[in-house]
Design a protein around this motif. Structure first.
Motif, PDB file in Angstrom:
ATOM      1  N   ALA A 220      17.887 -65.882  -9.572  1.00 63.57           N
ATOM      2  CA  ALA A 220      16.831 -65.435 -10.492  1.00 63.57           C
ATOM      3  C   ALA A 220      16.876 -66.304 -11.744  1.00 63.57           C
ATOM      4  O   ALA A 220      17.879 -66.955 -12.033  1.00 63.57           O
ATOM      5  CB  ALA A 220      17.052 -63.970 -10.871  1.00 63.57           C
ATOM      6  N   SER A 221      15.798 -66.298 -12.477  1.00 62.17           N
ATOM      7  CA  SER A 221      15.741 -66.985 -13.757  1.00 62.17           C
ATOM      8  C   SER A 221      16.340 -66.072 -14.819  1.00 62.17           C
ATOM      9  O   SER A 221      16.284 -64.849 -14.702  1.00 62.17           O
ATOM     10  CB  SER A 221      14.287 -67.304 -14.107  1.00 62.17           C
ATOM     11  OG  SER A 221      14.194 -67.805 -15.425  1.00 62.17           O
ATOM     12  N   THR A 222      16.898 -66.664 -15.864  1.00 60.62           N
ATOM     13  CA  THR A 222      17.387 -65.847 -16.977  1.00 60.62           C
ATOM     14  C   THR A 222      16.276 -65.613 -17.991  1.00 60.62           C
ATOM     15  O   THR A 222      16.503 -64.984 -19.021  1.00 60.62           O
ATOM     16  CB  THR A 222      18.592 -66.506 -17.672  1.00 60.62           C
ATOM     17  OG1 THR A 222      18.219 -67.807 -18.130  1.00 60.62           O
ATOM     18  CG2 THR A 222      19.775 -66.596 -16.739  1.00 60.62           C
TER      19      THR A 222
ATOM     20  N   ILE B 258      11.872 -64.317 -10.928  1.00 58.30           N
ATOM     21  CA  ILE B 258      12.604 -64.571  -9.691  1.00 58.30           C
ATOM     22  C   ILE B 258      12.134 -65.903  -9.117  1.00 58.30           C
ATOM     23  O   ILE B 258      10.925 -66.189  -9.098  1.00 58.30           O
ATOM     24  CB  ILE B 258      12.331 -63.458  -8.650  1.00 58.30           C
ATOM     25  CG1 ILE B 258      12.614 -62.072  -9.227  1.00 58.30           C
ATOM     26  CG2 ILE B 258      13.104 -63.702  -7.366  1.00 58.30           C
ATOM     27  CD1 ILE B 258      14.052 -61.785  -9.495  1.00 58.30           C
ATOM     28  N   LEU B 259      13.068 -66.721  -8.627  1.00 61.62           N
ATOM     29  CA  LEU B 259      12.709 -67.973  -7.961  1.00 61.62           C
ATOM     30  C   LEU B 259      12.301 -67.639  -6.537  1.00 61.62           C
ATOM     31  O   LEU B 259      13.093 -67.076  -5.775  1.00 61.62           O
ATOM     32  CB  LEU B 259      13.892 -68.936  -7.959  1.00 61.62           C
ATOM     33  CG  LEU B 259      14.161 -69.656  -9.273  1.00 61.62           C
ATOM     34  CD1 LEU B 259      14.597 -68.731 -10.383  1.00 61.62           C
ATOM     35  CD2 LEU B 259      15.175 -70.752  -9.076  1.00 61.62           C
ATOM     36  N   THR B 260      11.060 -67.952  -6.183  1.00 60.56           N
ATOM     37  CA  THR B 260      10.542 -67.602  -4.860  1.00 60.56           C
ATOM     38  C   THR B 260       9.853 -68.800  -4.216  1.00 60.56           C
ATOM     39  O   THR B 260       9.650 -69.834  -4.846  1.00 60.56           O
ATOM     40  CB  THR B 260       9.500 -66.459  -4.955  1.00 60.56           C
ATOM     41  OG1 THR B 260       8.280 -66.978  -5.502  1.00 60.56           O
ATOM     42  CG2 THR B 260      10.001 -65.302  -5.798  1.00 60.56           C
TER      43      THR B 260
ATOM     44  N   ASP C 112       5.919 -58.938  -9.010  1.00 56.02           N
ATOM     45  CA  ASP C 112       4.983 -59.558  -8.072  1.00 56.02           C
ATOM     46  C   ASP C 112       5.617 -59.922  -6.733  1.00 56.02           C
ATOM     47  O   ASP C 112       4.943 -60.426  -5.840  1.00 56.02           O
ATOM     48  CB  ASP C 112       4.368 -60.815  -8.696  1.00 56.02           C
ATOM     49  CG  ASP C 112       3.504 -60.499  -9.908  1.00 56.02           C
ATOM     50  OD1 ASP C 112       3.035 -59.346 -10.024  1.00 56.02           O
ATOM     51  OD2 ASP C 112       3.301 -61.403 -10.744  1.00 56.02           O
ATOM     52  N   VAL C 113       6.913 -59.671  -6.584  1.00 55.89           N
ATOM     53  CA  VAL C 113       7.593 -59.951  -5.312  1.00 55.89           C
ATOM     54  C   VAL C 113       7.171 -58.898  -4.299  1.00 55.89           C
ATOM     55  O   VAL C 113       7.158 -57.704  -4.587  1.00 55.89           O
ATOM     56  CB  VAL C 113       9.128 -59.958  -5.492  1.00 55.89           C
ATOM     57  CG1 VAL C 113       9.835 -60.061  -4.148  1.00 55.89           C
ATOM     58  CG2 VAL C 113       9.549 -61.093  -6.415  1.00 55.89           C
ATOM     59  N   ASP C 114       6.806 -59.356  -3.098  1.00 55.04           N
ATOM     60  CA  ASP C 114       6.442 -58.430  -2.025  1.00 55.04           C
ATOM     61  C   ASP C 114       6.962 -58.990  -0.702  1.00 55.04           C
ATOM     62  O   ASP C 114       7.669 -59.991  -0.675  1.00 55.04           O
ATOM     63  CB  ASP C 114       4.932 -58.174  -1.989  1.00 55.04           C
ATOM     64  CG  ASP C 114       4.121 -59.436  -1.788  1.00 55.04           C
ATOM     65  OD1 ASP C 114       4.629 -60.408  -1.164  1.00 55.04           O
ATOM     66  OD2 ASP C 114       2.959 -59.480  -2.231  1.00 55.04           O
ATOM     67  N   THR C 115       6.597 -58.360   0.398  1.00 52.48           N
ATOM     68  CA  THR C 115       7.127 -58.754   1.700  1.00 52.48           C
ATOM     69  C   THR C 115       6.500 -60.046   2.236  1.00 52.48           C
ATOM     70  O   THR C 115       6.874 -60.488   3.322  1.00 52.48           O
ATOM     71  CB  THR C 115       6.961 -57.621   2.731  1.00 52.48           C
ATOM     72  OG1 THR C 115       5.584 -57.255   2.795  1.00 52.48           O
ATOM     73  CG2 THR C 115       7.807 -56.413   2.356  1.00 52.48           C
TER      74      THR C 115
END
Length: 117
Positions: A61-63, A5-7, A16-19
């Motif tokens: 998002a990345s592919t 995911i691009l973050t 690893d995505v969180d708030t």
């Protein structure tokens, strides 16, 4: 979970995505993540685009995946991207139903690896 995911923290695995993370929406605006849920499905689904990105549920998002380093995946997909530009395909429907036995075995060995991500 192994999808990238691009973050605001860079390109990271979805797990690893969180708030404390912000993600880019389809308009290029950074949006703070307010909650995270995990969904797991059996199988393998990883579309690839010429740009290397895709919009899923309004989020860029990345592919690519954390399973294979992006630089290696890009190198492996380079012939397909080049041929796509002139209307041809090297891999064609190799990953679809009726794929060669070698590809079938390779994909069957990848599914357990991806499910551990």
């Amino acid at each position: 979970p192994g999808h990238l995911i691009l973050t605001s923290k860079g390109t990271i695995p979805a797990r690893d995505v969180d708030t404390t993370t912000s993600v880019q929406d389809s308009n290029g605006v950074w949006q703070k993540v307010t909650s995270v849920t995990v969904e797991s499905h059996k199988g393998l689904f990883m579309p690839h685009t010429v740009s290397g990105t895709i919009v899923v549920n309004g989020v860029v998002a990345s592919t690519y995946s954390s399973v294979v380093p992006t630089s290696i995946a890009q190198a492996l997909l380079l012939p397909e991207r080049l041929l796509f530009g002139v209307g041809l395909s090297l891999y064609g429907s190799m990953l679809e139903v009726g794929r060669p036995a070698l590809v079938e075995r390779a994909m069957n060995s990848l599914v357990p690896l991806l499910s551990r991500q």
